[in-house]
Write a protein that holds these residues in place. Structure first.
Motif, PDB file in Angstrom:
ATOM      1  N   LEU A  84       0.837  -1.201   0.000  1.00 42.43           N
ATOM      2  CA  LEU A  84       0.000   0.000   0.000  1.00 42.43           C
ATOM      3  C   LEU A  84       0.870   1.248   0.000  1.00 42.43           C
ATOM      4  N   MET A  85       1.880   1.294   0.847  1.00 41.94           N
ATOM      5  CA  MET A  85       2.760   2.460   0.902  1.00 41.94           C
ATOM      6  C   MET A  85       3.462   2.669  -0.433  1.00 41.94           C
ATOM      7  N   ARG A  86       3.890   1.601  -1.064  1.00 43.33           N
ATOM      8  CA  ARG A  86       4.565   1.722  -2.352  1.00 43.33           C
ATOM      9  C   ARG A  86       3.606   2.193  -3.447  1.00 43.33           C
ATOM     10  N   CYS A  87       2.384   1.675  -3.439  1.00 41.83           N
ATOM     11  CA  CYS A  87       1.400   2.099  -4.437  1.00 41.83           C
ATOM     12  C   CYS A  87       1.043   3.574  -4.271  1.00 41.83           C
ATOM     13  N   CYS A  88       0.997   4.049  -3.052  1.00 40.85           N
ATOM     14  CA  CYS A  88       0.620   5.438  -2.794  1.00 40.85           C
ATOM     15  C   CYS A  88       1.632   6.440  -3.344  1.00 40.85           C
ATOM     16  N   LYS A  89       2.863   5.990  -3.597  1.00 41.02           N
ATOM     17  CA  LYS A  89       3.854   6.893  -4.203  1.00 41.02           C
ATOM     18  C   LYS A  89       3.348   7.423  -5.534  1.00 41.02           C
ATOM     19  N   ASP A  90       2.628   6.596  -6.299  1.00 37.54           N
ATOM     20  CA  ASP A  90       2.150   7.017  -7.613  1.00 37.54           C
ATOM     21  C   ASP A  90       1.031   8.061  -7.527  1.00 37.54           C
ATOM     22  N   LEU A  91       0.420   8.202  -6.352  1.00 36.29           N
ATOM     23  CA  LEU A  91      -0.554   9.267  -6.128  1.00 36.29           C
ATOM     24  C   LEU A  91       0.103  10.503  -5.511  1.00 36.29           C
TER      25      LEU A  91
END
Length: 150
Positions: A84-91
């Motif tokens: 989740l933390m890694r995916c949130c970088k793209d936002l």
């Protein structure tokens, strides 16, 4: 934001709160895209982040674990949180945590490096903490003038 080893860290629950504020509860989902990959010390899994029904990002989460199969359920949750933390970088969520200039300036303005002692092992270590905050267990501040062996 947390800091102990010099790395800035935003707890996973903060990412969830940001997503809930932005998209509403149920307005986003972290969807598994692969089975767990498990070896003797690590578990990982690919996840995709969807917001308002749209694909946003995909990342592999990972988590080290100790204690055999009894620790796998907790490690699987840690793996999901990491993805989740890694995916949130793209936002752009918490993207400043990846910016070395921001990190250096944040530490200079808000943190201090102190000599600390582990309360159970008595080992000494340099620890970062936010100004005005006490060290958290298992560390305590080393007495002034104590010799260091970092």
């Amino acid at each position: 934001m947390k800091i102990t080893d010099g790395l800035l860290y935003l707890p996973e629950i903060k990412y969830r709160r940001i997503l809930n504020r932005s998209f509403g509860p149920g307005g986003w989902a972290l969807v598994p895209r692969s089975p767990h990959t498990v070896n003797a010390k690590n578990i990982s899994r690919e996840y995709a982040l969807f917001c308002l029904g749209r694909f946003v990002s995909q990342a592999r989460g990972e988590q080290d674990y100790f204690g055999g199969e009894d620790a796998l359920a907790t490690a699987a949750e840690g793996c999901k949180s990491n993805a989740l933390m890694r995916c949130c970088k793209d936002l752009g969520i918490a993207s400043e945590l990846w910016d070395p200039v921001f990190i250096r300036d944040f530490k200079k303005e808000n943190c201090v490096a102190i000599s600390a002692v582990h309360v159970t092992t008595n080992s000494k270590k340099m620890i970062w903490k936010k100004k005005g905050r006490d060290l958290e267990y298992p560390y305590k501040e080393a007495p002034a003038g104590s010799s260091s062996s970092y």
